[in-house]
Write a protein that holds these residues in place. Structure first.
Motif, short mmCIF file in Angstrom:
data_model
loop_
_atom_site.label_atom_id
_atom_site.label_comp_id
_atom_site.label_asym_id
_atom_site.label_seq_id
_atom_site.Cartn_x
_atom_site.Cartn_y
_atom_site.Cartn_z
N HIS A 91 3.61 -0.88 0.90
CA HIS A 91 4.21 0.29 0.27
C HIS A 91 3.80 0.37 -1.20
O HIS A 91 3.71 -0.65 -1.89
N LEU A 92 3.58 1.59 -1.67
CA LEU A 92 3.28 1.84 -3.08
C LEU A 92 4.23 2.92 -3.59
O LEU A 92 4.36 3.98 -2.98
N VAL A 93 4.87 2.65 -4.72
CA VAL A 93 5.71 3.63 -5.40
C VAL A 93 5.10 3.89 -6.77
O VAL A 93 4.99 2.97 -7.59
N ASN A 94 4.69 5.12 -7.01
CA ASN A 94 4.06 5.49 -8.27
C ASN A 94 5.11 6.04 -9.23
O ASN A 94 5.41 7.23 -9.23
N GLY A 95 5.66 5.14 -10.03
CA GLY A 95 6.72 5.52 -10.95
C GLY A 95 6.32 5.53 -12.41
O GLY A 95 7.10 5.97 -13.26
N ALA A 132 -7.17 0.75 0.75
CA ALA A 132 -7.67 -0.19 1.77
C ALA A 132 -6.56 -1.08 2.34
O ALA A 132 -6.39 -1.15 3.56
N PRO A 133 -5.76 -1.78 1.50
CA PRO A 133 -4.70 -2.59 2.10
C PRO A 133 -3.61 -1.77 2.78
O PRO A 133 -3.02 -2.21 3.77
N LEU A 134 -3.33 -0.58 2.27
CA LEU A 134 -2.33 0.27 2.92
C LEU A 134 -2.83 0.74 4.29
O LEU A 134 -2.05 0.87 5.24
N ARG A 138 -1.02 0.22 7.69
CA ARG A 138 -0.50 1.53 8.08
C ARG A 138 0.78 1.80 7.29
O ARG A 138 1.85 2.07 7.84
N GLY A 139 0.61 1.76 5.98
CA GLY A 139 1.73 1.77 5.06
C GLY A 139 2.12 3.15 4.57
O GLY A 139 1.76 4.18 5.15
N ILE A 182 -1.50 6.22 6.97
CA ILE A 182 -0.78 6.13 5.70
C ILE A 182 0.02 7.41 5.49
O ILE A 182 -0.54 8.51 5.50
N ARG A 183 1.33 7.27 5.30
CA ARG A 183 2.17 8.41 4.96
C ARG A 183 2.31 8.51 3.44
O ARG A 183 2.43 7.49 2.76
N VAL A 184 2.27 9.74 2.93
CA VAL A 184 2.38 9.95 1.48
C VAL A 184 3.40 11.06 1.22
O VAL A 184 3.24 12.18 1.73
N ASN A 185 4.41 10.75 0.45
CA ASN A 185 5.46 11.71 0.12
C ASN A 185 5.79 11.63 -1.37
O ASN A 185 5.20 10.82 -2.11
N ALA A 186 6.71 12.46 -1.81
CA ALA A 186 7.15 12.45 -3.21
C ALA A 186 8.63 12.72 -3.28
O ALA A 186 9.23 13.27 -2.34
N VAL A 187 9.23 12.35 -4.39
CA VAL A 187 10.60 12.75 -4.70
C VAL A 187 10.58 13.51 -6.01
O VAL A 187 9.74 13.26 -6.88
#
Length: 254
Positions: A91-95, A132-134, A138-139, A182-187
């Motif tokens: 998982h990656l969180v871009n904060g 690549a790691p995601l 399947r992150g 890979i799923r990508v969303n935002a808040v």
């Protein structure tokens, strides 16, 4: 663990998973890191701030990393460090983000481009470095946007444009990276009581006007945002991608 159908036994658990949180030293990023750790994740916190300014206190097996999202090399190095330390990245969180305030007509090129470089291009750099790691895991990714990226707000032109880009970036990457699992969303939070908003929260007139735009009548807490981030990262949101959830008390329903 999975149930008889192959679904996770607890779709809200992060046990056995590794999450990288940028901007993790304090504020929303710190709250996200603490929430994910409480739900079983191993968390890699990354920030440009010196450790003396960090407010989050996660110990082993969690790790801390120095990150400057303005640098492609720094972004790639941190991803490599996390994979080397923990063996995977789920998982990656871009904060990571900054703001520069002032009227648009008085905003300098440097202020405008600096905000975009950190908030928008920095988010892209991190997503690209983590691809690549995601893909192996399947992150999932969550970008921290803002209601400012959806509605026009005075005196924050660079921030508004950058956050609109961050949220649309989630849509574009969700489309391109779905085939990699890979799923990508935002808040999109409304105002949150963090260091970034300390100056405007100290202005009673500004704060009263801001709260008047929020139907629920209060600011979003960092934990409100963190809980939504955790949901979007988790298997519980396994069919959600390319979306922005506004954690805004109703600001964007107008």
């Amino acid at each position: 663990m999975t149930d008889a159908t192959g679904r996770p036994a607890d779709p809200n658990s992060f046990a056995g998973r590794v999450a990288l949180v940028t901007g993790g030293a304090r504020g929303i990023g710190a709250a996200v890191a603490q929430t994910l750790a409480a739900r079983g994740a191993v968390v890699a916190l990354a920030d440009v701030l010196p450790e003396s300014e960090w407010t989050v206190g996660l110990g082993a097996p969690h790790t801390r990393h120095r990150l400057d999202v303005r640098s492609t090399q720094s972004c790639q190095a941190v991803v490599d460090e996390v994979v080397a330390a923990h063996g995977r990245l789920d998982h990656l969180v871009n904060g990571a983000g900054i703001v520069r305030r002032g009227p648009a007509a008085e905003t300098t090129d440097e202020d405008f481009t600096t905000v975009l470089d950190v908030n928008l291009t920095g988010t892209f750099r991190m997503c690209r470095a983590a691809y690549a790691p995601l893909a192996v895991a399947r992150g999932s990714i969550v970008n921290i946007g803002s209601t400012n990226g959806h509605v026009a707000v005075r005196d924050t032109v660079g921030y508004c444009v950058s956050k609109a880009g961050v949220m649309h970036l989630a849509r574009v990457l969700a489309l391109e990276w779905a085939q990699a699992g890979i799923r990508v969303n935002a808040v999109g939070p409304t105002i949150v009581p963090t260091d970034m908003t300390a100056d405007v929260r100290a202005d009673p007139e500004y704060l009263a006007e801001k709260l008047a735009t929020i139907p629920l009548g209060r600011m979003a807490e960092a934990t409100d945002v963190a809980d939504t981030v955790a949901y979007l990262l988790s298997p519980a949101a396994g069919m959600i991608t390319g979306q922005t959830i506004f954690v805004d008390g109703g600001v964007t329903i107008h």
